[in-house]
Write a protein that holds these residues in place. Structure first.
Motif, PDB file in Angstrom:
ATOM      1  N   GLU A  81       0.811  -1.204   0.000  1.00  0.00           N
ATOM      2  CA  GLU A  81       0.000   0.000   0.000  1.00  0.00           C
ATOM      3  C   GLU A  81       0.850   1.261   0.000  1.00  0.00           C
ATOM      4  O   GLU A  81       0.504   2.271  -0.604  1.00  0.00           O
ATOM      5  N   LEU A  82       1.958   1.185   0.679  1.00  0.00           N
ATOM      6  CA  LEU A  82       2.748   2.400   0.889  1.00  0.00           C
ATOM      7  C   LEU A  82       3.501   2.828  -0.373  1.00  0.00           C
ATOM      8  O   LEU A  82       3.541   4.014  -0.709  1.00  0.00           O
ATOM      9  N   PRO A  84       2.940   2.466  -3.742  1.00  0.00           N
ATOM     10  CA  PRO A  84       2.193   3.234  -4.746  1.00  0.00           C
ATOM     11  C   PRO A  84       1.803   4.617  -4.250  1.00  0.00           C
ATOM     12  O   PRO A  84       1.839   5.591  -5.012  1.00  0.00           O
ATOM     13  N   PHE A  85       1.452   4.681  -2.977  1.00  0.00           N
ATOM     14  CA  PHE A  85       1.101   5.985  -2.403  1.00  0.00           C
ATOM     15  C   PHE A  85       2.272   6.951  -2.496  1.00  0.00           C
ATOM     16  O   PHE A  85       2.136   8.100  -2.931  1.00  0.00           O
ATOM     17  N   LEU A  86       3.427   6.468  -2.133  1.00  0.00           N
ATOM     18  CA  LEU A  86       4.598   7.340  -2.124  1.00  0.00           C
ATOM     19  C   LEU A  86       5.057   7.673  -3.544  1.00  0.00           C
ATOM     20  O   LEU A  86       5.446   8.814  -3.823  1.00  0.00           O
ATOM     21  N   VAL A  87       5.025   6.697  -4.412  1.00  0.00           N
ATOM     22  CA  VAL A  87       5.425   6.971  -5.794  1.00  0.00           C
ATOM     23  C   VAL A  87       4.570   8.099  -6.364  1.00  0.00           C
ATOM     24  O   VAL A  87       5.086   9.047  -6.968  1.00  0.00           O
ATOM     25  N   ALA A  88       3.291   7.991  -6.167  1.00  0.00           N
ATOM     26  CA  ALA A  88       2.407   9.041  -6.677  1.00  0.00           C
ATOM     27  C   ALA A  88       2.697  10.372  -5.998  1.00  0.00           C
ATOM     28  O   ALA A  88       2.751  11.418  -6.643  1.00  0.00           O
ATOM     29  N   GLY A  89       2.909  10.328  -4.688  1.00  0.00           N
ATOM     30  CA  GLY A  89       3.182  11.571  -3.977  1.00  0.00           C
ATOM     31  C   GLY A  89       4.474  12.223  -4.439  1.00  0.00           C
ATOM     32  O   GLY A  89       4.533  13.432  -4.663  1.00  0.00           O
ATOM     33  N   PHE A  90       5.491  11.416  -4.616  1.00  0.00           N
ATOM     34  CA  PHE A  90       6.778  11.978  -5.026  1.00  0.00           C
ATOM     35  C   PHE A  90       6.738  12.521  -6.444  1.00  0.00           C
ATOM     36  O   PHE A  90       7.431  13.483  -6.765  1.00  0.00           O
TER      37      PHE A  90
END
Lengths: 232, 232
Positions: free
Chosen positions: A200-201, A203-209
């Motif tokens: 979960e983390l 994909p969330f971070l990739v998108a955020g970055f």
DNA sequence: CCCTTATTCGAACGAATGCATAAAATATAC
DNA sequence: GTATATTTTATGCATTCGTTCGAATAAGGG
């Protein structure tokens, strides 16, 4: 077999460090007494003074050792992803940084203790902590910030730092306060499961970055609201 | 003039709560003694027992009051964004949730104390904290999780919960450990500046929340890696 | 064997802790 | 003014804290 730290043949010093790590992570620094630690380790409490000079010294030793392990694991993973001179992808850099944090259970049985200890100290004993962090982590952080920056050339250095900061937040909070989401989800979201968390983390971070830069210096950053509005 | 809590005319009870909030946030629960608090407040230490029944009662009172304020601010902002029956955008929901956390400086001068207190307790006094959190926050959380889910119909409920969990991490860590990024950036990234933090945090979160679902059940979730690799 | 060194132990220290109690001071009501 | 209730102060108590000290034990080299 040299009986180093195999199983039963631990020195008192090692026993103390193990118990200290466990208890500090569980109840905080002020929440644990030297007597508690020595008792848990099955040794005399005066040994804390003998080996580490005092409670603070014991903490520093535990923290430093743990940091070293974590730092090495991260560096090794990053090196693997950089094999053959290739530039690792954003996902890979994030994976190299996150994975060791989530699975710091390997050595001994230390539950995810380091981020836990770290976040505890951040509040309780901040003066000592800041020194420890500076000594043990800043260098490692800079390496990863640089690697992230290489993946994200469209961002300013400050953007990368901010997002690295947010990344740290997700990791530490996952280690520190997993109960809340577990309760809210009635157990179906379990931050103590490294694989599930990573799934979960990342994909969330990739998108955020990869979000567009938010730096003020970026005059023309098109915003308005970007794609903030979701078709609803 | 009823001289409630105007300015100088604080009752001892109020002074104690103010000092307690300040000191707990700064040094943790175990790191502060009742005498410290009473001394800081300029009143006698026995008043802690008189008014709150003890140290734990004082903490519970401070925490509950602060939580109430924060919860109300969040609810009010969300209501504003929902004026006229309109469905707030993702950015707006996030803004309503985050802003009060970052600016909890209004009442009195309490620095961003609540998330700080919260994260401290998470480690130190977890049994008491879990009760307090459940009493004060779960309901508020559910409202925001629901609002987020309405903005993100393509996500599973678990996805939303996970990302809400990550969101909490960024907030708490910003409140708890702002030193590290400040040092790394040589002061140019300052998490104690609410406006600057929001400007960086919101785009990061919007992108993270709108990332494709990572739920396992979601067989066909479009692209394998999305835009993970950045053109470099 | 003795002697030196490294460890471990039990005990104790002063200081600080949370908490409870009783007396003093102040406000309120009659 | 007197009596009652409320708020504040001062003090004491039992406990626990981190640390220190000297003695006891173990290990090793001559």
């Amino acid at each position: 077999m040299k009986s180093e730290a195999n199983q039963v043949d631990q020195t008192s010093r090692e026993k103390l460090m193990k118990s200290a790590e466990h208890l500090f992570a569980e109840r905080g620094y002020d929440g644990v007494s030297v007597r508690d630690i020595a008792n848990d380790a099955g040794v005399n409490s005066a040994l804390v003074g003998y080996y580490f000079g005092g409670k603070e010294g014991l903490l520093a030793e535990v923290y430093t050792q743990r940091c070293g392990l974590l730092r090495d694991e991260r560096a090794q993973l990053l090196a693997e992803y950089s094999a053959g001179g290739k530039t690792p992808s954003l996902e890979e850099v994030l994976d190299a940084f996150i994975t060791p944090s989530l699975e710091s259970a390997r050595n001994g049985e230390g539950r995810r203790s380091l981020p836990h200890i770290r976040s505890i100290l951040a509040a309780e004993n901040s003066s000592l902590l800041e020194k420890l962090v500076a000594e043990n982590f800043d260098e490692s952080s800079k390496i990863f910030v640089k690697a992230l920056g290489k993946c994200l050339p469209q961002l300013t250095h400050e953007d990368v730092l901010w997002r690295f900061h947010f990344l740290l937040g997700t990791i530490y909070y996952t280690a520190t306060g997993p109960h809340r989401i577990k309760a809210l989800s009635r157990g179906r979201c379990d931050p103590s499961d490294p694989a599930a968390t990573k799934e979960e983390l990342i994909p969330f971070l990739v998108a955020g970055f990869t979000a567009p830069s938010a730096a003020k210096g970026n005059k023309r950053r098109g915003r308005g609201r970007g794609n903030g509005t979701v078709k609803s």
